[in-house]
Write a protein that holds these residues in place. Structure first.
Motif, PDB file in Angstrom:
ATOM      1  N   ALA A 157      38.369  34.627  28.591  1.00 23.86           N
ATOM      2  CA  ALA A 157      39.322  33.559  28.851  1.00 23.86           C
ATOM      3  C   ALA A 157      39.045  32.933  30.260  1.00 23.86           C
ATOM      4  CB  ALA A 157      40.719  34.034  28.704  1.00 23.86           C
ATOM      5  N   ARG A 158      39.482  31.956  30.322  1.00 26.29           N
ATOM      6  CA  ARG A 158      39.509  31.430  31.676  1.00 26.29           C
ATOM      7  C   ARG A 158      41.039  31.693  32.416  1.00 26.29           C
ATOM      8  NH1 ARG A 158      37.644  25.241  30.405  1.00 26.29           N
ATOM      9  NH2 ARG A 158      35.476  25.855  29.980  1.00 26.29           N
ATOM     10  N   PRO A 159      41.090  31.700  34.000  1.00 23.97           N
ATOM     11  CA  PRO A 159      42.040  32.052  34.632  1.00 23.97           C
ATOM     12  C   PRO A 159      43.528  31.386  33.917  1.00 23.97           C
ATOM     13  CG  PRO A 159      40.382  31.845  36.082  1.00 23.97           C
ATOM     14  CD  PRO A 159      39.727  31.368  34.769  1.00 23.97           C
ATOM     15  N   GLU A 160      43.383  30.262  33.447  1.00 22.44           N
ATOM     16  CA  GLU A 160      44.685  29.761  32.987  1.00 22.44           C
ATOM     17  C   GLU A 160      45.315  30.371  31.868  1.00 22.44           C
ATOM     18  OE1 GLU A 160      41.377  26.968  32.171  1.00 22.44           O
ATOM     19  OE2 GLU A 160      41.614  28.021  33.880  1.00 22.44           O
ATOM     20  N   LEU A 161      44.865  31.423  31.241  1.00 24.14           N
ATOM     21  CA  LEU A 161      45.530  32.062  30.329  1.00 24.14           C
ATOM     22  C   LEU A 161      46.487  32.973  30.979  1.00 24.14           C
ATOM     23  CD1 LEU A 161      45.820  33.735  27.650  1.00 24.14           C
ATOM     24  CD2 LEU A 161      44.398  35.427  28.434  1.00 24.14           C
ATOM     25  N   LEU A 162      46.390  33.361  32.350  1.00 25.29           N
ATOM     26  CA  LEU A 162      47.381  34.157  32.909  1.00 25.29           C
ATOM     27  C   LEU A 162      48.381  33.276  33.474  1.00 25.29           C
ATOM     28  CD1 LEU A 162      45.185  36.690  35.103  1.00 25.29           C
ATOM     29  CD2 LEU A 162      46.459  36.777  32.876  1.00 25.29           C
ATOM     30  N   ASP A 163      48.204  31.839  33.540  1.00 22.52           N
ATOM     31  CA  ASP A 163      49.259  30.896  33.713  1.00 22.52           C
ATOM     32  C   ASP A 163      50.302  30.986  32.807  1.00 22.52           C
ATOM     33  OD1 ASP A 163      48.137  30.211  36.320  1.00 22.52           O
ATOM     34  OD2 ASP A 163      47.142  28.536  35.338  1.00 22.52           O
ATOM     35  N   ASN A 164      49.839  31.009  31.457  1.00 23.27           N
ATOM     36  CA  ASN A 164      50.798  30.840  30.256  1.00 23.27           C
ATOM     37  C   ASN A 164      51.325  32.285  29.921  1.00 23.27           C
ATOM     38  OD1 ASN A 164      50.501  28.000  30.254  1.00 23.27           O
ATOM     39  ND2 ASN A 164      48.632  28.494  28.824  1.00 23.27           N
ATOM     40  N   ARG A 165      50.283  33.187  30.156  1.00 25.20           N
ATOM     41  CA  ARG A 165      50.715  34.859  29.755  1.00 25.20           C
ATOM     42  C   ARG A 165      50.577  35.758  30.833  1.00 25.20           C
ATOM     43  NH1 ARG A 165      51.371  35.603  23.633  1.00 25.20           N
ATOM     44  NH2 ARG A 165      51.381  37.825  23.510  1.00 25.20           N
ATOM     45  N   PRO A 166      51.223  35.751  31.811  1.00 32.41           N
ATOM     46  CA  PRO A 166      51.033  36.434  32.957  1.00 32.41           C
ATOM     47  C   PRO A 166      50.942  37.883  32.972  1.00 32.41           C
ATOM     48  CG  PRO A 166      53.097  34.987  33.323  1.00 32.41           C
ATOM     49  CD  PRO A 166      52.714  34.723  32.011  1.00 32.41           C
ATOM     50  N   GLY A 180      43.135  51.327  28.059  1.00 32.03           N
ATOM     51  CA  GLY A 180      41.874  50.949  28.381  1.00 32.03           C
ATOM     52  C   GLY A 180      41.604  49.484  28.881  1.00 32.03           C
ATOM     53  N   TYR A 181      42.637  48.979  29.319  1.00 32.31           N
ATOM     54  CA  TYR A 181      42.441  47.399  29.669  1.00 32.31           C
ATOM     55  C   TYR A 181      41.536  47.528  31.043  1.00 32.31           C
ATOM     56  CZ  TYR A 181      43.885  43.278  31.890  1.00 32.31           C
ATOM     57  OH  TYR A 181      43.859  42.103  32.688  1.00 32.31           O
ATOM     58  N   ILE A 182      40.635  46.426  31.002  1.00 32.47           N
ATOM     59  CA  ILE A 182      39.860  46.188  32.180  1.00 32.47           C
ATOM     60  C   ILE A 182      39.751  44.802  32.260  1.00 32.47           C
ATOM     61  CG2 ILE A 182      37.649  46.449  33.367  1.00 32.47           C
ATOM     62  CD1 ILE A 182      37.325  49.063  31.668  1.00 32.47           C
ATOM     63  N   SER A 183      40.013  44.185  33.613  1.00 33.06           N
ATOM     64  CA  SER A 183      39.912  42.818  33.893  1.00 33.06           C
ATOM     65  C   SER A 183      38.510  42.611  34.608  1.00 33.06           C
ATOM     66  CB  SER A 183      41.105  42.293  34.504  1.00 33.06           C
ATOM     67  OG  SER A 183      40.866  40.891  34.876  1.00 33.06           O
ATOM     68  N   MET A 184      37.746  41.896  34.402  1.00 26.96           N
ATOM     69  CA  MET A 184      36.576  41.285  35.147  1.00 26.96           C
ATOM     70  C   MET A 184      36.525  40.114  35.408  1.00 26.96           C
ATOM     71  SD  MET A 184      34.037  43.911  32.992  1.00 26.96           S
ATOM     72  CE  MET A 184      32.355  43.194  34.208  1.00 26.96           C
ATOM     73  N   PRO A 185      37.255  39.577  36.639  1.00 26.66           N
ATOM     74  CA  PRO A 185      36.994  38.173  36.909  1.00 26.66           C
ATOM     75  C   PRO A 185      35.730  37.810  37.303  1.00 26.66           C
ATOM     76  CG  PRO A 185      38.674  39.411  38.257  1.00 26.66           C
ATOM     77  CD  PRO A 185      38.026  40.018  37.316  1.00 26.66           C
ATOM     78  N   LEU A 186      35.276  36.854  37.092  1.00 29.55           N
ATOM     79  CA  LEU A 186      33.861  36.205  37.316  1.00 29.55           C
ATOM     80  C   LEU A 186      34.009  35.022  38.354  1.00 29.55           C
ATOM     81  CD1 LEU A 186      32.273  36.020  33.647  1.00 29.55           C
ATOM     82  CD2 LEU A 186      32.076  37.847  35.371  1.00 29.55           C
TER      83      LEU A 186
END
Length: 176
Positions: A34-43, A51-57
Motif C-alpha cells: 500500500a501507499r502511505p495514504e492507507l494510514l490516513d484512512n486507517r491509522p 508478526g506485523y512488520i512495516s517496511m516503508p520504501l
C-alpha cells in the motif's frame, strides 16, 4: 499477496485483518502492499497483529535509479544507454514504475524517433495506448468502459479474441 490496498474498501481491509488473525501460528506469509495514504484512512492498519512488520520504501534515487534504468534499457549502444539511464533516473524523481515505463516507451518506438518523451505516468500510458495497433486498442477501449473486472471468451458475453491477438496473448479465449 494483496496489492494497492490503499484503494481497498473497508470490507476488504477488515477481511485481510481477520485472515491474519486466524492464520496465527501457521507457516503463511501474507504480504500487503500500500501507499502511505492507507494510514490516513486507517491509522491503526496492521498494528497489533501477530508478526506485523512495516517496511516503508523510500524513493529510488541516485545510483540505484540509474542502475534500474540502465538494466531495463535494451538494444542501445552503451554510452547512449548510460546517458538515457541518467536522464530517466532524473525524470522519474524516485518512481521506479516511471523508469520502467520510459524504457518501454523508448523500446516500442521506431529507431530514430525524435519525439519528446512523456513527463508523467499518465502521459506515458496514454502514449503507449495511442501507439497500439487498431485491433488491440479497440479491445482495451471496450474493456475500459465495461467494468473493473470482465471475463474473456464467448461464455461471458465477450467477443472472441481476434486471431492476431491470440498469438500475442496465448491465454486468451481464441487460443483455447
Amino acid at each position: 499477496m494483496f496489492e494497492d490496498i490503499h484503494w481497498a474498501d473497508r470490507g476488504l481491509l477488515d477481511l485481510i485483518e481477520q485472515l491474519v488473525g486466524r492464520m496465527h501460528g501457521l507457516p503463511v506469509l501474507l504480504l500487503t502492499l500500500a501507499r502511505p495514504e492507507l494510514l490516513d484512512n486507517r491509522p491503526g492498519w496492521g498494528g497489533g497483529l501477530p508478526g506485523y512488520i512495516s517496511m516503508p520504501l523510500q524513493p529510488l534515487v541516485g545510483v540505484e535509479a540509474e542502475a534500474l534504468a540502465f538494466n531495463v534499457l535494451r538494444g542501445i549502444e552503451e554510452s547512449e544507454r548510460q546517458r538515457r539511464a541518467a536522464m530517466f533516473a532524473e525524470m522519474a524523481e524516485g518512481n521506479p514504475l516511471f523508469i520502467e515505463q520510459l524504457a518501454a516507451t523508448v523500446a516500442e518506438r521506431p529507431a530514430g524517433t525524435a519525439e519528446a518523451l512523456p513527463t508523467t505516468i499518465r502521459g506515458i500510458v496514454a502514449a503507449r495506448l495511442d501507439a497500439l495497433p487498431p485491433g488491440e486498442r479497440s479491445v482495451l477501449l471496450s474493456a475500459a468502459v465495461m467494468a473493473r473486472c470482465f471475463g474473456a471468451g464467448p461464455s461471458n458475453g465477450w467477443p472472441r479474441t481476434p486471431p492476431r491477438l491470440a498469438t500475442r496473448w496465448p491465454h486468451s479465449s481464441a487460443a483455447t
